[in-house]
Design an enzyme around this catalytic site. Structure first.
Site, PDB file in Angstrom:
ATOM      1  N   GLU A 238       2.825   5.916   0.761  1.00  0.00           N
ATOM      2  CA  GLU A 238       2.069   4.994  -0.087  1.00  0.00           C
ATOM      3  C   GLU A 238       1.484   5.636  -1.349  1.00  0.00           C
ATOM      4  O   GLU A 238       0.263   5.615  -1.552  1.00  0.00           O
ATOM      5  CB  GLU A 238       0.934   4.357   0.720  1.00  0.00           C
ATOM      6  CG  GLU A 238       1.397   3.544   1.899  1.00  0.00           C
ATOM      7  CD  GLU A 238       0.230   2.946   2.688  1.00  0.00           C
ATOM      8  OE1 GLU A 238      -0.928   3.298   2.401  1.00  0.00           O
ATOM      9  OE2 GLU A 238       0.479   2.123   3.584  1.00  0.00           O
TER      10      GLU A 238
ATOM     11  N   GLU B 121       5.494   0.742   8.694  1.00  0.00           N
ATOM     12  CA  GLU B 121       4.214   0.328   9.273  1.00  0.00           C
ATOM     13  C   GLU B 121       4.105  -1.186   9.228  1.00  0.00           C
ATOM     14  O   GLU B 121       4.362  -1.802   8.200  1.00  0.00           O
ATOM     15  CB  GLU B 121       3.010   0.909   8.513  1.00  0.00           C
ATOM     16  CG  GLU B 121       2.725   2.357   8.760  1.00  0.00           C
ATOM     17  CD  GLU B 121       1.441   2.807   8.064  1.00  0.00           C
ATOM     18  OE1 GLU B 121       0.575   1.946   7.767  1.00  0.00           O
ATOM     19  OE2 GLU B 121       1.311   4.011   7.798  1.00  0.00           O
TER      20      GLU B 121
END
Length: 513
Positions: free
Chosen positions: A192, A405
């Site tokens: 991220e 995720e």
């Protein structure tokens, strides 16, 4: 101005998942391709604990949390104690019928000084985990960096703000490829970069906690919110490209592995059908998703970012553009929810990332306009995951996609987590729909396997398939309903749930409302 920016930022980073998603299973594991993998994930700092054991040096997150900056002054000094309990967790993974497990490596545990000497006890810990996974037929996916940087590199040259990190990250990755690559064929360089840079260098909400007035959520002593998020991502992209080149030239042929990156995503719906809201929705994806992915596929940042951010956005040299272009074997995406987006006029004067994107976020179409209090909950939207997958496929061609995720967070850590079961059922079902529509999705990972320390909320939110009692120093695990459902699904059947257990879950849910 500062209050409005804070509200917008909190809307982006603090939307915590609550509420049930109505869903019927309607499919089995057998409906998915044989080479599609189902797994679960944790990360080093959030899971391991053992913060000062066996040669590990402090990470930026150790320093950050020890300064009391998390809710309840919580730290991950022990966390889920995965450093000592990984063997027990391996048994749980087998019991859960996991096909894959995604873990991250602690750079501070492997190379305590950030560069140079390798810590043999750190290597042994990860070798033991990897060997245990391989022995039990569980595919290993490794994240090289998931927000925890050796503090020594922060102290020496401000970490990701310096181009000096490129060589150190490459050397660290080289050690990991060399030591683990004979058993690991799936690599993710950085987790991220988009959200990590905003939280770390714009709002100051994540380690190392840098920001500048009037933009920070917390009071920062150092930082520049206007430029540092863009510098950090730029260096992360260059570091990713350098490590990918190393892997392809030195290791990929022998290991036949693949390497990619993970980007945080959410699906954005326009609040209205007005031209400005439709443009805002596109701008949202340009600033959030394409900020990371477009350079790695096409070699440069989105034009709208260059237009709005101007000279504050670093530029790639011709050589750098060639290096980053095509440096993905797959796209990794983290995805939890969808948002409604509408246009916000571009402010004048000094701006940060949140002001640059010039967008308001809402959890639902009926939410009131952003005000002094940001929304703190949002309902699941499995359709958003399908739309995001198809959107990435349309934008970037047939690159494989791994959903690294996806999960359901709750402040209620009950083991009777029927809401989480419904959430997982509906989101996994949306992936099957995307596959049937031609999407090239290769895997799905539930966040998280056990409860861990969460980067935004500490221990205030539980995501785990297995409950961890953080009040007990032995950190015992207890299977939640979701763990039993996931295990049954992976056995190609729907779990038989005791009706009294469902009734108890429903009663607890009503009590929380």
């Amino acid at each position: 101005m500062a209050a409005a920016i804070a509200v917008v930022y909190l809307s982006l980073l603090l939307l915590l998942l609550h509420g049930a998603a109505p869903a019927v299973l309607g499919y089995t594991r057998g409906d998915f391709p044989e080479d599609f993998v189902f797994g679960s994930a944790t990360s080093s700092y959030q899971y391991e604990g053992g913060f000062d054991e066996d040669g590990r040096s402090p990470s930026n997150w150790d320093i950050f949390t020890h300064q009391g900056k998390m809710p309840g002054r919580s730290t991950a000094d022990v966390a889920a104690d995965g450093y000592h309990k990984y063997k027990d967790d391996l048994k749980l993974m087998v019991d859960t019928n996991l096909e894959a497990y995604r873990l991250s490596i602690s750079w501070s545990r492997i190379i305590p000084n950030g560069r140079g000497d390798v810590n043999p006890k750190g290597l042994q810990y990860y070798n033991d985990i990897i060997d245990g996974l391989v022995k039990n037929g569980i595919q290993v996916h490794i994240m090289l960096y998931q927000l925890d940087l050796p503090q020594v590199l922060e102290d020496e040259y401000d970490g990701w703000l310096s181009p000096r990190i490129l060589e150190d990250f490459k050397a660290y990755a080289d050690v990991c490829f060399k030591e683990f690559g004979d058993r690991v064929a799936h690599w993710i360089t950085i987790d991220e970069p988009n959200v990590a840079s905003i939280g770390s260098y714009d709002s100051g909400q994540l380690a190392p906690g840098r920001c500048s007035d009037p933009f920070g959520i917390r009071k920062c002593t150092v930082g520049n919110s206007s430029v540092e998020p863009y510098i950090a991502v730029h260096n992360m992209l260059l570091a990713h490209a350098s490590v990918t080149k190393l892997y392809r030239e030195k290791y990929q042929v022998a290991g036949k592995g693949i390497i990619g990156i993970s980007v945080y995503t959410f699906w954005a719906y326009p609040l209205t059908n007005s031209t400005v809201d439709l443009e805002a929705t596109k701008r949202c994806q340009d600033f959030i998703v394409h900020w990371v992915l477009r350079p790695l596929v096409f070699g440069d940042y989105p034009q709208v970012m260059k237009n709005i951010v101007g000279s504050r956005l670093p530029s790639f040299t011709k050589a750098q553009s060639e290096d980053v272009k095509g440096s993905l074997d797959f796209i990794g995406m983290n995805h939890y929810y969808s948002l409604y987006v509408n246009d916000r006029p571009l402010g004048k004067g000094t701006r940060d990332f949140v002001a640059d994107i010039s967008i308001y976020y809402r959890g639902s179409k009926t939410d009131p306009p952003p005000g002094k209090a940001a929304p703190t909950s949002i309902g699941p939207d499995p359709q958003g995951l399908r739309l995001m997958v198809q959107y990435l496929q349309e934008t970037y061609g047939n690159l494989p996609i791994y959903i690294l995720e996806n999960g359901y967070g709750s402040s209620n850590d009950t083991v009777h987590d029927n809401d989480r079961v419904d959430y997982l059922k509906s989101y996994i079902g949306s992936i099957l729909t995307a596959l049937r529509n031609g999407a090239n999705v290769k895997g799905y990972f539930v966040w998280s396997f056990v409860d861990v320390f969460e980067y935004l909320t500490g221990y205030g939110q539980s995501y785990g398939l297995y409950r961890v009692d953080f009040a007990d120093e032995s950190r015992p695990r207890q299977a939640r309903l979701s763990a039993r459902w996931y295990s049954g699904f992976l056995k190609n059947r729907e779990m038989d749930v005791d009706q009294s257990e469902l009734a108890m879950a429903a009663a607890e849910s009503r009590a929380q409302q």
